[in-house]
Motif scaffolding. Structure first.
Motif, PDB file in Angstrom:
ATOM      1  N   SER A   1      37.017  41.270  57.556  1.00  0.00           N
ATOM      2  CA  SER A   1      36.492  39.928  57.312  1.00  0.00           C
ATOM      3  C   SER A   1      37.608  38.905  57.136  1.00  0.00           C
ATOM      4  CB  SER A   1      35.585  39.937  56.081  1.00  0.00           C
ATOM      5  OG  SER A   1      34.518  40.850  56.245  1.00  0.00           O
ATOM      6  N   ASN A   2      38.669  39.282  56.438  1.00  0.00           N
ATOM      7  CA  ASN A   2      39.798  38.394  56.204  1.00  0.00           C
ATOM      8  C   ASN A   2      41.040  38.949  56.886  1.00  0.00           C
ATOM      9  OD1 ASN A   2      38.294  36.672  54.394  1.00  0.00           O
ATOM     10  ND2 ASN A   2      38.480  38.300  52.865  1.00  0.00           N
ATOM     11  N   ASN A   3      42.049  38.089  57.040  1.00  0.00           N
ATOM     12  CA  ASN A   3      43.286  38.526  57.679  1.00  0.00           C
ATOM     13  C   ASN A   3      44.048  39.504  56.795  1.00  0.00           C
ATOM     14  OD1 ASN A   3      43.345  37.103  60.223  1.00  0.00           O
ATOM     15  ND2 ASN A   3      43.568  35.218  59.036  1.00  0.00           N
ATOM     16  N   SER A   4      44.853  40.340  57.433  1.00  0.00           N
ATOM     17  CA  SER A   4      45.697  41.288  56.723  1.00  0.00           C
ATOM     18  C   SER A   4      47.118  40.749  56.674  1.00  0.00           C
ATOM     19  CB  SER A   4      45.668  42.656  57.422  1.00  0.00           C
ATOM     20  OG  SER A   4      46.682  43.503  56.932  1.00  0.00           O
ATOM     21  N   ALA A   5      47.612  40.472  55.466  1.00  0.00           N
ATOM     22  CA  ALA A   5      48.970  39.955  55.322  1.00  0.00           C
ATOM     23  C   ALA A   5      49.998  40.985  55.774  1.00  0.00           C
ATOM     24  CB  ALA A   5      49.230  39.554  53.867  1.00  0.00           C
ATOM     25  N   PHE A   6      49.745  42.257  55.503  1.00  0.00           N
ATOM     26  CA  PHE A   6      50.688  43.299  55.898  1.00  0.00           C
ATOM     27  C   PHE A   6      50.825  43.382  57.416  1.00  0.00           C
ATOM     28  CE2 PHE A   6      49.939  45.936  51.791  1.00  0.00           C
ATOM     29  CZ  PHE A   6      50.716  45.028  51.101  1.00  0.00           C
ATOM     30  N   LEU A   7      49.692  43.380  58.112  1.00  0.00           N
ATOM     31  CA  LEU A   7      49.734  43.494  59.571  1.00  0.00           C
ATOM     32  C   LEU A   7      50.260  42.216  60.202  1.00  0.00           C
ATOM     33  CD1 LEU A   7      46.433  45.450  60.321  1.00  0.00           C
ATOM     34  CD2 LEU A   7      48.780  46.304  60.277  1.00  0.00           C
ATOM     35  N   GLN A   8      49.979  41.060  59.599  1.00  0.00           N
ATOM     36  CA  GLN A   8      50.556  39.820  60.102  1.00  0.00           C
ATOM     37  C   GLN A   8      52.074  39.871  60.036  1.00  0.00           C
ATOM     38  OE1 GLN A   8      48.640  36.759  57.696  1.00  0.00           O
ATOM     39  NE2 GLN A   8      47.375  36.119  59.422  1.00  0.00           N
ATOM     40  N   GLN A   9      52.602  40.325  58.924  1.00  0.00           N
ATOM     41  CA  GLN A   9      54.053  40.430  58.784  1.00  0.00           C
ATOM     42  C   GLN A   9      54.630  41.476  59.727  1.00  0.00           C
ATOM     43  OE1 GLN A   9      55.550  40.552  54.687  1.00  0.00           O
ATOM     44  NE2 GLN A   9      53.592  39.770  53.970  1.00  0.00           N
ATOM     45  N   ALA A  10      53.922  42.593  59.893  1.00  0.00           N
ATOM     46  CA  ALA A  10      54.406  43.651  60.778  1.00  0.00           C
ATOM     47  C   ALA A  10      54.532  43.151  62.213  1.00  0.00           C
ATOM     48  CB  ALA A  10      53.466  44.853  60.717  1.00  0.00           C
ATOM     49  N   SER A  11      53.527  42.451  62.699  1.00  0.00           N
ATOM     50  CA  SER A  11      53.561  41.954  64.078  1.00  0.00           C
ATOM     51  C   SER A  11      54.584  40.838  64.234  1.00  0.00           C
ATOM     52  CB  SER A  11      52.167  41.457  64.484  1.00  0.00           C
ATOM     53  OG  SER A  11      51.227  42.512  64.443  1.00  0.00           O
ATOM     54  N   TYR A  12      54.687  39.973  63.243  1.00  0.00           N
ATOM     55  CA  TYR A  12      55.637  38.854  63.328  1.00  0.00           C
ATOM     56  C   TYR A  12      57.077  39.355  63.318  1.00  0.00           C
ATOM     57  CZ  TYR A  12      58.092  34.551  62.103  1.00  0.00           C
ATOM     58  OH  TYR A  12      58.964  33.482  62.087  1.00  0.00           O
ATOM     59  N   ILE A  13      57.409  40.268  62.422  1.00  0.00           N
ATOM     60  CA  ILE A  13      58.791  40.733  62.286  1.00  0.00           C
ATOM     61  C   ILE A  13      59.225  41.568  63.472  1.00  0.00           C
ATOM     62  CG2 ILE A  13      60.310  42.206  60.879  1.00  0.00           C
ATOM     63  CD1 ILE A  13      58.737  41.287  58.430  1.00  0.00           C
ATOM     64  N   THR A  14      58.321  42.381  64.020  1.00  0.00           N
ATOM     65  CA  THR A  14      58.688  43.289  65.109  1.00  0.00           C
ATOM     66  C   THR A  14      58.460  42.687  66.500  1.00  0.00           C
ATOM     67  OG1 THR A  14      56.482  44.305  65.111  1.00  0.00           O
ATOM     68  CG2 THR A  14      58.159  45.289  63.678  1.00  0.00           C
ATOM     69  N   GLY A  15      57.913  41.480  66.562  1.00  0.00           N
ATOM     70  CA  GLY A  15      57.673  40.858  67.861  1.00  0.00           C
ATOM     71  C   GLY A  15      56.418  41.345  68.552  1.00  0.00           C
ATOM     72  N   GLY A  16      55.456  41.835  67.783  1.00  0.00           N
ATOM     73  CA  GLY A  16      54.197  42.290  68.352  1.00  0.00           C
ATOM     74  C   GLY A  16      53.141  41.204  68.357  1.00  0.00           C
ATOM     75  N   ILE A  17      51.906  41.607  68.586  1.00  0.00           N
ATOM     76  CA  ILE A  17      50.773  40.685  68.677  1.00  0.00           C
ATOM     77  C   ILE A  17      49.805  40.974  67.550  1.00  0.00           C
ATOM     78  CG2 ILE A  17      48.860  39.861  70.103  1.00  0.00           C
ATOM     79  CD1 ILE A  17      50.392  40.908  72.536  1.00  0.00           C
ATOM     80  N   TYR A  18      49.416  39.932  66.831  1.00  0.00           N
ATOM     81  CA  TYR A  18      48.376  40.054  65.816  1.00  0.00           C
ATOM     82  C   TYR A  18      47.154  39.280  66.301  1.00  0.00           C
ATOM     83  CZ  TYR A  18      45.788  39.595  61.437  1.00  0.00           C
ATOM     84  OH  TYR A  18      44.798  39.634  60.485  1.00  0.00           O
ATOM     85  N   TYR A  19      45.998  39.957  66.299  1.00  0.00           N
ATOM     86  CA  TYR A  19      44.787  39.296  66.790  1.00  0.00           C
ATOM     87  C   TYR A  19      43.581  39.840  66.035  1.00  0.00           C
ATOM     88  CZ  TYR A  19      41.446  37.259  70.072  1.00  0.00           C
ATOM     89  OH  TYR A  19      40.435  36.519  70.633  1.00  0.00           O
ATOM     90  N   ARG A  20      42.697  38.924  65.672  1.00  0.00           N
ATOM     91  CA  ARG A  20      41.437  39.301  65.019  1.00  0.00           C
ATOM     92  C   ARG A  20      40.284  38.883  65.920  1.00  0.00           C
ATOM     93  NH1 ARG A  20      38.049  37.590  60.470  1.00  0.00           N
ATOM     94  NH2 ARG A  20      39.118  35.590  60.363  1.00  0.00           N
ATOM     95  N   PRO A  21      39.657  39.840  66.615  1.00  0.00           N
ATOM     96  CA  PRO A  21      38.598  39.509  67.574  1.00  0.00           C
ATOM     97  C   PRO A  21      37.441  38.781  66.910  1.00  0.00           C
ATOM     98  CG  PRO A  21      39.285  41.806  67.805  1.00  0.00           C
ATOM     99  CD  PRO A  21      39.909  41.278  66.549  1.00  0.00           C
ATOM    100  N   PRO A  22      37.001  37.688  67.490  1.00  0.00           N
ATOM    101  CA  PRO A  22      35.890  36.932  66.881  1.00  0.00           C
ATOM    102  C   PRO A  22      34.543  37.619  67.032  1.00  0.00           C
ATOM    103  CG  PRO A  22      36.576  35.906  68.941  1.00  0.00           C
ATOM    104  CD  PRO A  22      37.549  37.007  68.675  1.00  0.00           C
TER     105      PRO A  22
END
Length: 294
Positions: free
Chosen positions: A184-205
């Motif tokens: 339901s809400n964003n994951s701060a851990f996964l946001q940081q993981a994708s941002y730091i490693t150059g990956g993609i963070y996406y939450r399907p609507p």
């Protein structure tokens, strides 16, 4: 331990390690059924293997108490069908998933948590990186590795240190961490993981079209991403968790020696035993008075 050899990737071969959230506490309260989620994930994994005969897929089940490898496309027993009607990807993965879910549920029953627990994301990331490191040491040429986290459980602040260690390890090894978060809400851990490693963070609507999001966003190999306009995070939650109460904080105190984070002021660091500020001055004054008295 011997250092990993220099990384020589092949552009058209991918090693995709998927961490699959199987937390029963999350799925029992979530509106989207786990069976529908799993059916779309299996179709996505099958499409990855169909994109190239040398592509590899590894799936790690992530429960609330443990993690386990439940599928490895490079395993010999996964190259053929285990029965006459179902492909090996489906039959072997579902069989191993059932066994894992039963063991994880039994552990939960024996040690019932007081609150709804989060999934063991730190353990899944560590297992994924261990598998990738083995691939690095298998030979000078190996597929381009990446990690895809399919999660919906809330973040567990008590896992903050372990997760950040895994994130920085992935960054050091040039392994991007993609995150498809369905909660339901964003994951701060996964946001940081994708941002730091150059990956993609996406939450399907819309989770009914999960396969479409997976195949258009996360199926692309690292070489092809340079030519595509993929989703980018609009904002990343960089808040940390304190070491004393394992709670997410906006402001806190940081040990200048070991960088431990605390939500309250302490006279002494509980991690490295360093003495802070005024307490350090008090200790020095007491030692001085003792020397003068002697």
């Amino acid at each position: 331990m011997a250092s990993a050899p220099s990384k020589h990737y092949t552009d058209d071969i991918s090693l995709l390690v998927v961490t699959l959230d199987t937390n029963p506490f999350f799925w029992s309260t979530f509106s989207f059924h786990f069976s529908d989620f799993l059916s779309q994930v299996l179709a996505f994994l099958n499409s990855i293997l169909l994109l190239g005969q040398l592509n590899q897929v590894v799936v790690i089940a992530t429960g609330c108490n443990s993690c386990s490898y439940i599928y490895d496309s490079s395993s010999n027993r996964n190259h053929a069908s285990t029965n006459g009607t179902m492909p090996a990807l489906y039959s072997n993965l579902l069989h191993n998933l059932d066994e894992f879910a039963a063991k994880d549920h039994q552990f939960t029953t024996d040690h019932k948590p007081p609150t709804v627990p989060s999934s063991l994301l730190s353990g899944a990331l560590s297992m994924a990186l261990c598998y990738i490191q083995r691939a690095f040491r298998a030979g000078p040429m190996h597929p381009q590795p990446r990690i895809l986290c399919l999660h919906g459980s809330t973040d567990g602040p008590e896992q903050y240190v372990a997760i950040m260690n895994a994130i920085f390890s992935a960054q050091h090894s040039s392994v991007p961490v993609d995150s498809c978060y369905i909660g339901s809400n964003n994951s701060a851990f996964l946001q940081q993981a994708s941002y730091i490693t150059g990956g993609i963070y996406y939450r399907p609507p819309q989770l009914e079209g999960l396969f479409q999001y997976l195949s258009t966003v996360f199926a692309t190999d690292l070489h092809s991403r340079e030519y595509l306009r993929l989703p980018k995070s609009l904002g990343v939650d960089f808040r940390a968790s304190c070491f004393c109460h394992k709670q997410t904080i906006d402001m806190g105190y940081v040990c200048s020696v070991c960088l431990s984070i605390f939500c309250e002021h302490h006279d002494k660091c509980s991690t490295c035993s360093s003495v802070f500020g005024q307490a350090q001055s008090d200790v020095a004054s007491a030692d001085s008075r003792k020397r003068k008295a002697s």
